[in-house]
Design an enzyme around this catalytic site. Structure first.
Site, PDB file in Angstrom:
ATOM      1  N   SER A 204       0.807  -1.216   0.000  1.00  0.00           N
ATOM      2  CA  SER A 204       0.000   0.000   0.000  1.00  0.00           C
ATOM      3  C   SER A 204       0.843   1.271   0.000  1.00  0.00           C
ATOM      4  CB  SER A 204      -0.935   0.000   1.210  1.00  0.00           C
ATOM      5  OG  SER A 204      -0.192  -0.091   2.417  1.00  0.00           O
ATOM      6  N   ASP A 437      -3.128   6.427  11.839  1.00  0.00           N
ATOM      7  CA  ASP A 437      -2.338   5.748  10.800  1.00  0.00           C
ATOM      8  C   ASP A 437      -1.003   6.479  10.656  1.00  0.00           C
ATOM      9  OD1 ASP A 437      -1.191   4.651   8.560  1.00  0.00           O
ATOM     10  OD2 ASP A 437      -2.990   4.761   7.313  1.00  0.00           O
ATOM     11  N   HIS A 440       0.891   5.414   6.350  1.00  0.00           N
ATOM     12  CA  HIS A 440       0.606   6.044   5.063  1.00  0.00           C
ATOM     13  C   HIS A 440       0.772   7.558   5.153  1.00  0.00           C
ATOM     14  CE1 HIS A 440      -1.480   2.108   4.975  1.00  0.00           C
ATOM     15  NE2 HIS A 440      -0.965   2.078   3.751  1.00  0.00           N
TER      16      HIS A 440
END
Length: 470
Positions: A204, A437, A440
């Protein structure tokens, strides 16, 4: 008669002798004057010597004042200092190097070719490492695009749209030490990639990189002449029709195959490349990454067993499994990629900023300005990647973005993101320790710099692959 002529003859002989003596004296004086150096000529000679040395060093020296003409043609040069003697004794290339270089200087010096017509010698210029430098706040040039220009950006990375109140994280520009990055130009990048296919493969974080790159290029074309397809999180496509250029993302977090058996047990096959690997072939540019998924534990772990050949095991150290998988990927690249057709990149690990890193990403608005940082990703696994690349037959360019990204704790999505396709709820945002998070990155943001560095690597590449057209 003889007595009359004798006095006359004697006087003539006496006059001749006197004349000869006077002539000898005059000649001696003249020779002495000629042997002494003329002050004007000596000064001129010194200035000419100084001017010659100054010309070699690139320094302007004023022309000497006009001197009266002289008939003297024989002279000795004025005495020189020890430094002048040493400089004159040196060759032209040595002289330029001595006058223009300082200890530790990496500046290349290009002296004039030798008079004998031999090959020109140069001092090799030290190549600038674009991954070493510092972050500079640049409100005028960054961000490179506005998020609303790219409606396809996912909720996972759209921090501003998700309510992030600050925006300074968008304005930081990476400045290498000792050189400048070429200014990013989307149309120039597309022109370089005219008729080309770019493939990004990985987890990702490489999807994060694809979204950034797709938006950077999408912002440089007419919207009706661009195609964006996102069939699933496993495959994404950007295509610029006027340039016949495509940028694809393929989901493959391990690069090797993860297979589910009939009993639903998941097997990570360390000696078999990912099933979709055949779809990567034929690309002009390949960008790979892997790393984070190998460190997952407990419920986050994506596999139940490792398999190598016919052997299946549950217990294997992550570094050992990672090493075997990287060797499988390296053999696949060496066997299937044509270096005359394809440029291969491997992006280094993208750092996380969790509580155990001493720089938790939550509520951060400034980059790290000190060296107190605990890497989450084991150095042994970074070493595996670098060692594997060095041993490969096919040349691989290492995009070493790890260290420069470590400073950017402020650039993560934190609580302004989605999880499993849904935006975080108010309750989840109030519990950042569990839900923030810190892996990311917001867009616009840090991954844009990764792509600027990719752009710089391609622009400075000596390969003819990108500069040619199919």
């Amino acid at each position: 008669m003889e007595s009359l002529l004798s006095p006359v003859l004697n006087r003539k002989l006496l006059l001749c002798a006197i004349a000869s003596f006077l002539g000898f004296l005059l000649l001696s004086c003249s020779l002495q004057r000629a042997s002494r150096p003329s002050t004007a000529i000596a000064s001129l000679t010194h200035l000419e010597s100084t001017s010659a040395m100054a010309d070699l060093a690139g320094v302007s020296v004023p022309a000497p004042a006009p001197q009266p003409a002289t008939a003297a043609t024989i002279y000795s040069p004025p005495p020189q200092s020890a430094m002048e003697v040493e400089m004159v004794a040196a060759s032209p290339s040595e002289l330029v190097l001595a006058m223009n270089s300082s200890p530790g200087s990496s500046q290349a010096v290009h002296p004039s070719p030798p008079a004998d017509g031999g090959e020109e010698t140069t001092v090799e210029e030290k190549k600038c490492d674009i991954f070493e430098g510092k972050w500079v706040f640049d409100r005028w040039r960054y961000p490179l695009y506005q998020p609303h220009w790219c409606p396809f950006l996912s909720d996972q990375v759209s921090c501003r749209r998700n309510g992030r109140p600050d925006s300074e994280y968008e304005h930081w520009r990476w400045q290498p030490s000792g050189c400048d990055l070429p200014r990013y130009n989307g149309r120039e990048m597309l022109e370089k990639w005219r008729g080309k296919r770019v493939v990004i493969v990985g987890d990702s974080l490489n999807r994060n990189m694809w979204e950034s790159l797709a938006c950077m290029l999408y912002s440089s074309v007419r919207k009706e002449r661009a195609v964006v397809k996102q069939r699933s999180s496993d495959y994404k496509l950007f295509r610029a029709l006027d340039y016949d250029c495509s940028v694809e993302f393929f989901w493959s977090p391990f690069l090797v195959e993860l297979k589910e058996r009939e009993d639903h047990a998941k097997i990570l096959k360390l000696d078999k490349i990912f099933a979709n690997g055949r779809r990567w072939l034929g690309a002009d540019v390949m960008i790979f990454n892997t790393g984070h998924w190998w460190m997952h534990h407990g419920k986050m772990r994506a596999w139940n067993y490792f398999q190598r050949g016919d052997q299946v095991t549950e217990d294997m150290e992550a570094a050992v499994a990672f090493n075997r998988a990287l060797r499988t990927w390296a053999r696949w690249v060496d066997r299937n990629v044509n270096p005359r057709k394809t440029i291969v990149f491997f992006r280094s690990i993208s750092p996380e900023h969790k509580t155990e890193n001493l720089h938790f990403c939550y509520n951060q608005t400034k980059p790290i300005t000190n060296e107190r940082y605990v890497q989450w990703f084991p150095k042994s696994m970074v070493d595996i990647v670098e060692r594997t690349i060095r041993k490969m037959t096919i040349p691989v360019t290492y995009l070493n973005i790890t260290r420069l990204s470590e400073y950017r704790r402020d650039a993560h999505t934190a609580i302004y993101t989605s999880r499993q396709g849904k935006l975080l709820t108010i309750e989840q945002r109030l519990d950042p320790t569990r839900h923030a998070d810190c892996s990311h990155w917001c867009l616009p943001g840090l991954p844009d710099t990764w792509n600027v560095l990719l752009f710089a690597s391609i622009m400075t590449s000596s390969s003819s692959i990108i500069s040619s057209t199919n």
